[in-house]
Design a protein around this motif. Sequence first.
Motif, PDB file in Angstrom:
ATOM      1  N   PRO A 395       0.834  -1.213   0.000  1.00 19.46           N
ATOM      2  CA  PRO A 395       0.000   0.000   0.000  1.00 19.46           C
ATOM      3  C   PRO A 395       0.865   1.258   0.000  1.00 19.46           C
ATOM      4  CG  PRO A 395      -0.739  -1.574   1.661  1.00 19.46           C
ATOM      5  CD  PRO A 395       0.581  -2.077   1.155  1.00 19.46           C
ATOM      6  N   LEU A 396       0.329   2.339  -0.534  1.00 21.76           N
ATOM      7  CA  LEU A 396       1.062   3.604  -0.579  1.00 21.76           C
ATOM      8  C   LEU A 396       1.419   4.110   0.812  1.00 21.76           C
ATOM      9  CD1 LEU A 396      -0.673   5.664  -3.422  1.00 21.76           C
ATOM     10  CD2 LEU A 396       1.774   5.175  -3.218  1.00 21.76           C
ATOM     11  N   SER A 397       0.562   3.816   1.789  1.00 22.24           N
ATOM     12  CA  SER A 397       0.797   4.311   3.143  1.00 22.24           C
ATOM     13  C   SER A 397       2.060   3.727   3.761  1.00 22.24           C
ATOM     14  CB  SER A 397      -0.405   3.996   4.038  1.00 22.24           C
ATOM     15  OG  SER A 397      -0.644   2.583   4.065  1.00 22.24           O
ATOM     16  N   THR A 398       2.513   2.585   3.220  1.00 20.94           N
ATOM     17  CA  THR A 398       3.729   1.962   3.752  1.00 20.94           C
ATOM     18  C   THR A 398       4.974   2.322   2.944  1.00 20.94           C
ATOM     19  OG1 THR A 398       3.474  -0.068   2.415  1.00 20.94           O
ATOM     20  CG2 THR A 398       2.333   0.015   4.540  1.00 20.94           C
ATOM     21  N   GLN A 399       4.807   3.068   1.855  1.00 26.02           N
ATOM     22  CA  GLN A 399       5.939   3.430   0.999  1.00 26.02           C
ATOM     23  C   GLN A 399       6.583   4.721   1.505  1.00 26.02           C
ATOM     24  OE1 GLN A 399       7.193   1.580  -1.220  1.00 26.02           O
ATOM     25  NE2 GLN A 399       5.659   0.362  -2.280  1.00 26.02           N
ATOM     26  N   CYS A 400       7.071   4.674   2.726  1.00 23.13           N
ATOM     27  CA  CYS A 400       7.702   5.838   3.341  1.00 23.13           C
ATOM     28  C   CYS A 400       8.981   5.393   4.047  1.00 23.13           C
ATOM     29  CB  CYS A 400       6.773   6.509   4.359  1.00 23.13           C
ATOM     30  SG  CYS A 400       5.225   7.154   3.666  1.00 23.13           S
ATOM     31  N   SER A 401       9.915   6.314   4.161  1.00 22.08           N
ATOM     32  CA  SER A 401      11.134   6.059   4.915  1.00 22.08           C
ATOM     33  C   SER A 401      11.483   7.302   5.714  1.00 22.08           C
ATOM     34  CB  SER A 401      12.290   5.681   3.982  1.00 22.08           C
ATOM     35  OG  SER A 401      12.652   6.777   3.167  1.00 22.08           O
ATOM     36  N   TYR A 402      12.265   7.094   6.782  1.00 25.93           N
ATOM     37  CA  TYR A 402      12.607   8.208   7.663  1.00 25.93           C
ATOM     38  C   TYR A 402      13.447   9.258   6.939  1.00 25.93           C
ATOM     39  CZ  TYR A 402      14.492  10.764  11.646  1.00 25.93           C
ATOM     40  OH  TYR A 402      14.850  11.757  12.521  1.00 25.93           O
ATOM     41  N   ILE A 403      14.337   8.798   6.063  1.00 25.78           N
ATOM     42  CA  ILE A 403      15.235   9.728   5.362  1.00 25.78           C
ATOM     43  C   ILE A 403      14.610  10.230   4.065  1.00 25.78           C
ATOM     44  CG2 ILE A 403      17.483   9.950   4.238  1.00 25.78           C
ATOM     45  CD1 ILE A 403      18.582   7.903   6.202  1.00 25.78           C
ATOM     46  N   GLY A 404      14.040   9.311   3.281  1.00 23.43           N
ATOM     47  CA  GLY A 404      13.552   9.681   1.953  1.00 23.43           C
ATOM     48  C   GLY A 404      12.163  10.272   1.924  1.00 23.43           C
ATOM     49  N   GLY A 405      11.383  10.096   2.982  1.00 26.77           N
ATOM     50  CA  GLY A 405      10.015  10.583   2.980  1.00 26.77           C
ATOM     51  C   GLY A 405       9.087   9.600   2.276  1.00 26.77           C
ATOM     52  N   CYS A 406       7.882  10.026   1.976  1.00 26.59           N
ATOM     53  CA  CYS A 406       6.866   9.175   1.353  1.00 26.59           C
ATOM     54  C   CYS A 406       6.854   9.385  -0.160  1.00 26.59           C
ATOM     55  CB  CYS A 406       5.486   9.480   1.919  1.00 26.59           C
ATOM     56  SG  CYS A 406       5.345   9.133   3.701  1.00 26.59           S
ATOM     57  N   LEU A 407       6.706   8.284  -0.891  1.00 27.63           N
ATOM     58  CA  LEU A 407       6.731   8.365  -2.353  1.00 27.63           C
ATOM     59  C   LEU A 407       5.607   9.250  -2.877  1.00 27.63           C
ATOM     60  CD1 LEU A 407       7.560   4.703  -3.494  1.00 27.63           C
ATOM     61  CD2 LEU A 407       9.107   6.617  -3.069  1.00 27.63           C
ATOM     62  N   LEU A 408       4.413   9.119  -2.300  1.00 25.30           N
ATOM     63  CA  LEU A 408       3.273   9.895  -2.792  1.00 25.30           C
ATOM     64  C   LEU A 408       3.487  11.385  -2.548  1.00 25.30           C
ATOM     65  CD1 LEU A 408       0.507   9.876  -4.101  1.00 25.30           C
ATOM     66  CD2 LEU A 408      -0.514   9.582  -1.822  1.00 25.30           C
ATOM     67  N   GLU A 409       4.009  11.745  -1.394  1.00 25.68           N
ATOM     68  CA  GLU A 409       4.251  13.157  -1.093  1.00 25.68           C
ATOM     69  C   GLU A 409       5.294  13.747  -2.038  1.00 25.68           C
ATOM     70  OE1 GLU A 409       5.340  13.471   2.964  1.00 25.68           O
ATOM     71  OE2 GLU A 409       3.346  12.935   3.740  1.00 25.68           O
ATOM     72  N   LYS A 410       6.326  12.974  -2.352  1.00 27.82           N
ATOM     73  CA  LYS A 410       7.400  13.487  -3.218  1.00 27.82           C
ATOM     74  C   LYS A 410       6.889  13.715  -4.641  1.00 27.82           C
ATOM     75  CE  LYS A 410      10.657  10.420  -2.364  1.00 27.82           C
ATOM     76  NZ  LYS A 410      12.011   9.801  -2.384  1.00 27.82           N
ATOM     77  N   ILE A 411       6.102  12.781  -5.175  1.00 29.55           N
ATOM     78  CA  ILE A 411       5.642  12.960  -6.555  1.00 29.55           C
ATOM     79  C   ILE A 411       4.603  14.065  -6.634  1.00 29.55           C
ATOM     80  CG2 ILE A 411       3.748  11.268  -6.574  1.00 29.55           C
ATOM     81  CD1 ILE A 411       4.785  10.394  -9.344  1.00 29.55           C
ATOM     82  N   GLU A 412       3.784  14.213  -5.597  1.00 33.31           N
ATOM     83  CA  GLU A 412       2.811  15.307  -5.592  1.00 33.31           C
ATOM     84  C   GLU A 412       3.513  16.661  -5.472  1.00 33.31           C
ATOM     85  OE1 GLU A 412       0.064  14.352  -2.487  1.00 33.31           O
ATOM     86  OE2 GLU A 412      -1.241  13.204  -3.839  1.00 33.31           O
ATOM     87  N   ARG A 413       4.588  16.714  -4.695  1.00 24.61           N
ATOM     88  CA  ARG A 413       5.350  17.963  -4.575  1.00 24.61           C
ATOM     89  C   ARG A 413       6.012  18.316  -5.911  1.00 24.61           C
ATOM     90  NH1 ARG A 413       7.634  16.736  -0.209  1.00 24.61           N
ATOM     91  NH2 ARG A 413       9.580  15.862  -1.036  1.00 24.61           N
ATOM     92  N   ALA A 414       6.488  17.284  -6.628  1.00 29.06           N
ATOM     93  CA  ALA A 414       7.086  17.537  -7.939  1.00 29.06           C
ATOM     94  C   ALA A 414       6.059  18.082  -8.922  1.00 29.06           C
ATOM     95  CB  ALA A 414       7.704  16.251  -8.488  1.00 29.06           C
ATOM     96  N   ILE A 415       4.839  17.524  -8.894  1.00 28.08           N
ATOM     97  CA  ILE A 415       3.789  17.929  -9.833  1.00 28.08           C
ATOM     98  C   ILE A 415       3.289  19.337  -9.529  1.00 28.08           C
ATOM     99  CG2 ILE A 415       1.422  17.442 -10.579  1.00 28.08           C
ATOM    100  CD1 ILE A 415       2.079  14.454 -10.152  1.00 28.08           C
ATOM    101  N   THR A 416       3.066  19.627  -8.260  1.00 23.02           N
ATOM    102  CA  THR A 416       2.423  20.896  -7.898  1.00 23.02           C
ATOM    103  C   THR A 416       3.394  22.049  -7.656  1.00 23.02           C
ATOM    104  OG1 THR A 416       2.398  20.230  -5.561  1.00 23.02           O
ATOM    105  CG2 THR A 416       0.454  19.703  -6.887  1.00 23.02           C
ATOM    106  N   ASN A 417       4.647  21.739  -7.270  1.00 22.26           N
ATOM    107  CA  ASN A 417       5.575  22.807  -6.900  1.00 22.26           C
ATOM    108  C   ASN A 417       6.863  22.816  -7.717  1.00 22.26           C
ATOM    109  OD1 ASN A 417       3.845  23.698  -4.815  1.00 22.26           O
ATOM    110  ND2 ASN A 417       4.677  22.177  -3.405  1.00 22.26           N
ATOM    111  N   GLU A 418       7.603  21.716  -7.698  1.00 17.97           N
ATOM    112  CA  GLU A 418       8.964  21.729  -8.237  1.00 17.97           C
ATOM    113  C   GLU A 418       8.997  21.930  -9.752  1.00 17.97           C
ATOM    114  OE1 GLU A 418      10.548  18.053  -6.866  1.00 17.97           O
ATOM    115  OE2 GLU A 418      10.849  18.757  -4.817  1.00 17.97           O
ATOM    116  N   LEU A 419       8.196  21.172 -10.486  1.00 14.84           N
ATOM    117  CA  LEU A 419       8.213  21.313 -11.950  1.00 14.84           C
ATOM    118  C   LEU A 419       7.637  22.647 -12.398  1.00 14.84           C
ATOM    119  CD1 LEU A 419       7.318  17.639 -12.950  1.00 14.84           C
ATOM    120  CD2 LEU A 419       9.513  18.800 -13.264  1.00 14.84           C
TER     121      LEU A 419
END
Length: 453
Positions: A395-419
Amino acid sequence: KAVADFFVTTGPKNVSHTMSNIFSLLFFSPLCFQAAIQKLRKIYHTSIKPMEQAYRYNELRQHEISDGEITSKPMVLFLGPWSVGKSSMINYLLGLNDSPYQLYTGAEPTTSEFTVIMHGEKIRSVEGIVMAADSSRSFSPLEKFGQNFLEKLIGIEMPHKLLERVTFVDTPGIIENRKQQERGYPFNDVCQWFIDRADLIFVVFDPTKLDVGLELEMLFRQLKGRESQIRIILNKADNLATQDLMRVYGALFWSLAPLINVTEPPRVYVSSFWPYDYAPDTSRDLFKREEISLLEDLNQVIENRMENKIAFIRQHAIRVRIHALLVDRYVQTFKEKMSFFSDPELVFQEIVDDPDKFYIFKSILAKTNVSKFDLPNRDAYRDFFGINPITNFKPLSTQCSYIGGCLLEKIERAITNELPALLSSINSGKQPGLSSCEATGCGEKPKNRYRKN
């Protein structure tokens, strides 16, 4: 203005007065986009690719983005029937006529290979198998079409100012009385690969033979969704008198109307794209203006190359995010329906066969900012899970790490802010060029397909 004056004041066209001779007037020195490219690569590798790999997006879309594709130059693709002047037009654009390096042309079908003309320090040819094996290029995915195709792929490198900014691809002409399967490789699939990656697509026609058969219809079906990149070239236009040319122009639109079902038709360029003088008693001024307009269109693609890449990566990220959300929903539904006595295969088969019964797709539309027009085909997931068991995914809720963060949050940040921020930085630092229709009077300024204004 200098470009317009060049065409208006010059005499008959000849080899010394080719379009390549005026590129120094039309194209300015490219801005340094290296930092933006590196930033784009970093966003893709840190925020998008981990999600791709975790949910095996490549096995759904069969489209894996390589570093070569991110850093590649804009690609201009030439399509059309045989002997309509595609190779001659490339020779004209690059000033290769009567040189040892010009592409071979003739009245008979002459091009049997996919020819990629690109920049190099010296003139040399590159075999297709070498191009596919070189990971630094963007052509390595072509290996999937087999060795028979790689034997029909050839690259030509040459030191040319225009090729520093763009890559040309010449394709075999369409022959209506021959099945494409006879070529020994999946011709239509190869064309689709190049179409999906082209920034500009020139579909070239000869006004003396406008027959639209099954193979050409298939080509335009492959171009669906790419209408903004299509430009129609009515080549060899000085072979006809003005009145006949107007009739042919109307006949061309009549033939293509059922194949290009869009509100705004593609731009049509009418001229004779070769270095020789126009035939007497033809529309010389019109043809010159059309050539200027085509050059500006090409220049617009080159100027917008960075914006187009960012928009392409963002579009890709949106699709990856939707795919991950759908797989996550399939995983959650499967876990909810499973019990101690359930057969896992039967339970999941029921979910895959009728996802609407379990609100798989509707739940994605209700909970996230997703357009229903971006959702993949439901049947695609039946094939996807046929080779990727549902138990392989977390599940997406388990795709997180202490250092790297959550996969869903990172891709959403790329779509809405970084790009979008990267796109804004490119636009704010871009210098306006002198190449515009206000200067040349061509009557139509090419548009960036990702922007309305």
